[in-house]
Scaffold this motif. Sequence first.
Motif, PDB file in Angstrom:
ATOM      1  N   ARG A 112       3.751  17.668 -17.292  1.00  0.00           N
ATOM      2  CA  ARG A 112       3.151  18.515 -16.259  1.00  0.00           C
ATOM      3  C   ARG A 112       4.225  19.090 -15.341  1.00  0.00           C
ATOM      4  N   THR A 138       4.214  21.445 -11.350  1.00  0.00           N
ATOM      5  CA  THR A 138       3.457  22.096 -10.279  1.00  0.00           C
ATOM      6  C   THR A 138       4.065  23.460  -9.977  1.00  0.00           C
ATOM      7  N   ASN A 160      -7.865  32.469 -16.431  1.00  0.00           N
ATOM      8  CA  ASN A 160      -8.184  32.086 -15.052  1.00  0.00           C
ATOM      9  C   ASN A 160      -6.940  32.278 -14.205  1.00  0.00           C
ATOM     10  N   ARG A 207      -2.779  29.420  -9.619  1.00  0.00           N
ATOM     11  CA  ARG A 207      -2.635  29.346  -8.158  1.00  0.00           C
ATOM     12  C   ARG A 207      -1.395  28.549  -7.757  1.00  0.00           C
ATOM     13  N   ASP A 212      -1.088  24.647  -8.272  1.00  0.00           N
ATOM     14  CA  ASP A 212      -1.660  24.137  -9.516  1.00  0.00           C
ATOM     15  C   ASP A 212      -0.621  23.298 -10.252  1.00  0.00           C
ATOM     16  N   THR A 213      -1.052  22.177 -10.773  1.00  0.00           N
ATOM     17  CA  THR A 213      -0.213  21.387 -11.662  1.00  0.00           C
ATOM     18  C   THR A 213      -0.701  21.664 -13.071  1.00  0.00           C
ATOM     19  N   ASN A 233      -4.689  23.796 -16.158  1.00  0.00           N
ATOM     20  CA  ASN A 233      -4.411  23.306 -14.804  1.00  0.00           C
ATOM     21  C   ASN A 233      -4.926  21.881 -14.599  1.00  0.00           C
ATOM     22  N   HIS A 234      -4.658  21.328 -13.427  1.00  0.00           N
ATOM     23  CA  HIS A 234      -4.996  19.943 -13.117  1.00  0.00           C
ATOM     24  C   HIS A 234      -6.505  19.688 -13.077  1.00  0.00           C
ATOM     25  N   GLU A 235      -7.305  20.748 -13.034  1.00  0.00           N
ATOM     26  CA  GLU A 235      -8.759  20.597 -13.064  1.00  0.00           C
ATOM     27  C   GLU A 235      -9.305  20.687 -14.487  1.00  0.00           C
ATOM     28  N   GLY A 236      -8.405  20.874 -15.461  1.00  0.00           N
ATOM     29  CA  GLY A 236      -8.810  20.957 -16.858  1.00  0.00           C
ATOM     30  C   GLY A 236      -9.186  22.355 -17.316  1.00  0.00           C
ATOM     31  N   ALA A 237      -9.011  23.353 -16.453  1.00  0.00           N
ATOM     32  CA  ALA A 237      -9.346  24.730 -16.807  1.00  0.00           C
ATOM     33  C   ALA A 237      -8.171  25.371 -17.540  1.00  0.00           C
TER      34      ALA A 237
END
Length: 148
Positions: free
Chosen positions: A9, A11, A85, A88, A91-92, A121-125
Amino acid sequence: MGTTTTSPRRTVTEADVVGFAGLSGDFNALHTDEVAASATPFGTRIAHGLLGAAIASGLFTRTALSTSLQESLVALLGVDCRFVNPLRIGDTVHVEAEIIELRPTSDPCRGVVIVERRLVNHEGAVVQVITTPMLIDTTHPDQGDTPT
């Protein structure tokens, strides 16, 4: 085909966006002006799409799949990026990569491997989907005689 790998990962930072703007000359307000960007559907500045593609490229080089292709890689044949998407600041992200196609060429010593790299991204998107056809030397001992 179907071989997959996941990168470490990383950031995305303010310094990344500012540095990329300076390097590329792309000072679009969406990336560099918080007041203007706050009026967009994103509500804030976002990173350049090509910055995301560059980050994804670097993260891919840190994967086992990339390492396994290095000895036989002849050339990158292209890059197709889809920006799914926004990327940002803060974002990681990591890359999930998969070989989606292997095919021979008219030269029996060469083949094409197509890798799909998903920047997540870190939210899985999924933020970006980057498809890269690469020319490989099929005579390399680890690659066999022809792509399968």
